[in-house]
Design an enzyme around this catalytic site. Structure first.
Site, short mmCIF file in Angstrom:
data_model
loop_
_atom_site.label_atom_id
_atom_site.label_comp_id
_atom_site.label_asym_id
_atom_site.label_seq_id
_atom_site.Cartn_x
_atom_site.Cartn_y
_atom_site.Cartn_z
N GLY A 80 20.37 26.89 34.11
CA GLY A 80 19.53 28.02 33.74
C GLY A 80 18.34 28.10 34.67
CB SER B 264 26.40 26.42 33.48
OG SER B 264 27.20 27.20 34.34
CB SER C 291 30.80 30.89 32.40
OG SER C 291 29.54 31.55 32.40
NE ARG D 139 14.24 21.16 23.09
CZ ARG D 139 13.29 21.65 23.87
NH1 ARG D 139 12.95 21.01 24.98
NH2 ARG D 139 12.67 22.77 23.56
CG ASP E 36 9.25 15.24 29.99
OD1 ASP E 36 8.17 14.60 29.99
OD2 ASP E 36 9.34 16.43 29.65
CD GLU F 107 10.29 14.55 22.38
OE1 GLU F 107 9.42 15.38 22.03
OE2 GLU F 107 11.02 14.71 23.37
CG HIS G 46 8.75 16.96 25.27
ND1 HIS G 46 9.54 17.14 24.18
CD2 HIS G 46 8.94 18.06 26.05
CE1 HIS G 46 10.18 18.30 24.25
NE2 HIS G 46 9.83 18.88 25.40
#
Length: 312
Positions: free
Chosen positions: A148, A169, A171, A226, A250, A255, A273
């Site tokens: 992305g 990804s 597609s 994530r 990160d 968390e 993060h």
């Protein structure tokens, strides 16, 4: 326009931008700590993808009509429950992509060139210590999982360092890099596996034992997506067995709790993060949230609704 806003995330820049126009309340530690009066009249909640907002929390806010996520992610917001109640949900799609990409590149360099380990050695008074030598980043293969905004900004910077880029990804995209249909194939053709995908069921624990074994004992995994993308015990086991060379993280599954095994491991680079928390980005995100709130209160179309609630 008067409006009461509850903050479920800390952020002085966000709060300063909105408190100049509206009444704001701190709900960082949960809605239960707020008075009945505040919960009864709050119309907007500002949150993020990790903290989110559950159906039960929405039920505590009878006047709620808008939820604003400060970043791109909103996986912790129960969008289905919001839709059922007619609550609008917005996010800041792509607004922090450049900041996260820069941080990702820094973590790649820190891992492969062992910058943090050398830093610790000098601070300990042992000069180069026993860190050893490092490989060049140039010439290594970067596999990006989730192409992305973050991936598309990181890839050219990595190429500028001499890395060869491939991606996975949902597609294929019209991009100049090799596409792999799944993360296992991508890992097999990568020296550094960069995780930049969103959270949610589709990517939950995408990094398995098989993926780490495909990456191999000279491979690195870098996660700026994530924490849920990696099953933490699986990663720890691979690190302790030397089945991968290192990791840079990160984001984490629980968390702010980071397992001792990760904090103590010399081949792990950690940050709390913060990849997307550049002040420039926060100012841009705060301005977008303000525009969304003003549009919502004025009955105008939202500037950045989440895809599930966007008008066709």
């Amino acid at each position: 326009m008067t409006c009461d806003i509850i903050f479920r995330v800390e952020g002085p820049i966000f709060q300063a931008a909105l408190s100049a126009h509206f009444t704001t309340h701190d709900g960082w530690n949960g809605l239960e700590g707020l008075s009945d009066e505040v919960r009864a009249k709050a119309r907007v909640v500002v949150t993020n993808g990790t903290v989110g907002l559950t159906e039960a929390e929405m039920a505590m806010l009878p006047a709620l009509s808008l939820v604003c996520a400060v970043g791109t992610g909103y996986e912790g917001v129960d969008v289905a429950a919001a839709r059922a109640r007619g609550i609008a949900v917005t996010h800041a799609a792509g607004i922090n992509a450049q900041a996260v990409a820069e941080h990702a590149l820094g973590m790649i360099l820190a891992s492969v060139r062992r910058i943090c380990r050398f830093d610790a050695s000098v601070r300990a008074g042992t000069w180069r210590g026993d860190v050893g030598t490092t490989r060049l980043v140039s010439g290594q293969r970067l596999g990006v999982f989730g192409m992305g905004g973050i991936g598309q900004r990181t890839a050219p910077m990595a190429e500028a360092l001499g890395m060869r880029v491939a991606y996975c990804s949902r597609s294929p995209k019209d991009l100049p890099w090799d596409f792999h249909p799944d993360i296992l194939s991508l890992a097999q053709h990568s020296d550094v596996l960069l995780l930049a995908a969103p959270g949610g069921p589709a990517t939950h624990h995408a990094v398995t034992d098989a993926v780490l074994d495909a990456l191999g004992p000279e491979g690195y995994v870098v996660n700026v997506g994530r924490g849920s993308l990696i099953h933490t015990p699986v990663l720890i086991a691979a690190l302790e067995a030397g089945r991968i060379a290192g990791a840079a993280l990160d984001v984490f599954e629980e968390e702010p709790n980071v397992p001792d095994a990760l904090r103590a491991h010399p081949a792990v680079v950690l940050s709390p993060h913060v990849a997307g928390l550049a002040s420039d980005v926060q100012h841009q995100s705060a301005a977008l949230i303000l525009r969304n709130i003003e549009a919502h209160l004025g009955g105008a179309p939202l500037h950045s609704p989440v895809p599930e609630l966007a008008q066709p």
